[in-house]
Motif scaffolding. Sequence first.
Motif, PDB file in Angstrom:
ATOM      1  N   VAL A 144      18.372  22.681 -27.000  1.00 24.17           N
ATOM      2  CA  VAL A 144      19.444  22.731 -26.004  1.00 24.17           C
ATOM      3  C   VAL A 144      19.764  21.374 -25.399  1.00 24.17           C
ATOM      4  O   VAL A 144      20.724  21.250 -24.631  1.00 24.17           O
ATOM      5  CB  VAL A 144      19.109  23.733 -24.872  1.00 24.17           C
ATOM      6  N   LYS A 145      18.959  20.382 -25.724  1.00 19.77           N
ATOM      7  CA  LYS A 145      19.142  19.060 -25.138  1.00 19.77           C
ATOM      8  C   LYS A 145      20.537  18.519 -25.473  1.00 19.77           C
ATOM      9  O   LYS A 145      20.985  18.595 -26.612  1.00 19.77           O
ATOM     10  CB  LYS A 145      18.061  18.112 -25.651  1.00 19.77           C
ATOM     11  N   GLY A 146      21.202  17.997 -24.452  1.00 17.85           N
ATOM     12  CA  GLY A 146      22.556  17.488 -24.617  1.00 17.85           C
ATOM     13  C   GLY A 146      23.630  18.530 -24.379  1.00 17.85           C
ATOM     14  O   GLY A 146      24.805  18.192 -24.234  1.00 17.85           O
ATOM     15  N   SER A 152      28.812  24.254 -24.851  1.00 18.73           N
ATOM     16  CA  SER A 152      28.783  24.278 -26.324  1.00 18.73           C
ATOM     17  C   SER A 152      27.832  25.357 -26.831  1.00 18.73           C
ATOM     18  O   SER A 152      26.998  25.116 -27.713  1.00 18.73           O
ATOM     19  CB  SER A 152      28.364  22.910 -26.862  1.00 18.73           C
ATOM     20  N   LEU A 153      27.972  26.532 -26.292  1.00 16.46           N
ATOM     21  CA  LEU A 153      27.061  27.622 -26.626  1.00 16.46           C
ATOM     22  C   LEU A 153      27.187  28.036 -28.084  1.00 16.46           C
ATOM     23  O   LEU A 153      28.288  28.005 -28.675  1.00 16.46           O
ATOM     24  CB  LEU A 153      27.303  28.809 -25.702  1.00 16.46           C
ATOM     25  N   LYS A 154      26.036  28.426 -28.633  1.00 21.24           N
ATOM     26  CA  LYS A 154      25.943  28.840 -30.033  1.00 21.24           C
ATOM     27  C   LYS A 154      25.417  30.270 -30.112  1.00 21.24           C
ATOM     28  O   LYS A 154      24.731  30.731 -29.184  1.00 21.24           O
ATOM     29  CB  LYS A 154      24.982  27.923 -30.774  1.00 21.24           C
ATOM     30  N   PRO A 155      25.686  30.968 -31.189  1.00 16.89           N
ATOM     31  CA  PRO A 155      25.153  32.333 -31.324  1.00 16.89           C
ATOM     32  C   PRO A 155      23.636  32.378 -31.161  1.00 16.89           C
ATOM     33  O   PRO A 155      23.107  33.363 -30.608  1.00 16.89           O
ATOM     34  CB  PRO A 155      25.590  32.732 -32.731  1.00 16.89           C
ATOM     35  N   GLU A 156      22.946  31.356 -31.576  1.00 20.31           N
ATOM     36  CA  GLU A 156      21.485  31.348 -31.453  1.00 20.31           C
ATOM     37  C   GLU A 156      21.005  31.158 -30.017  1.00 20.31           C
ATOM     38  O   GLU A 156      19.800  31.246 -29.747  1.00 20.31           O
ATOM     39  CB  GLU A 156      20.865  30.266 -32.353  1.00 20.31           C
ATOM     40  N   ASP A 157      21.916  30.918 -29.094  1.00 20.51           N
ATOM     41  CA  ASP A 157      21.558  30.885 -27.673  1.00 20.51           C
ATOM     42  C   ASP A 157      21.511  32.286 -27.062  1.00 20.51           C
ATOM     43  O   ASP A 157      21.121  32.446 -25.900  1.00 20.51           O
ATOM     44  CB  ASP A 157      22.564  30.037 -26.880  1.00 20.51           C
TER      45      ASP A 157
END
Length: 123
Positions: free
Chosen positions: A63-65, A84-89
Amino acid sequence: QVQLVESGGGSVQPGGSLRLSCVMSGYTINTFCMGWFRQAPGKDREWVGFIYSTGTADFATSVKGRFTLSEDNAKNTLYLQMNSLKPEDTAMYYCAARNVGHCSSNPENYQFWGQGTQVTVSS
């Protein structure tokens, strides 16, 4: 007794943003190391980040950055800004407080936990 209450979770599309809040009652937030963890179904609880009362923070590599932490001492509230969320979040996100020693990425070192708030990232 310390109580932590998270809010701000929800559903968002990939690339979107959310801000999670964690309100502490019973004690003053800046006397603790505050952390965020997350847990996806079927997986272990995973460290996201922590912040010292000085404002120094650290984050998991994943998650850094993209994620940042901040505290509002007047509101006794911790914030996790997620960009900048991703499905893996996708996971249940938990706020935690540690009142002794250095901050830690090990969830076993945190004495107090909130009930969690769900974050779902999907198109």
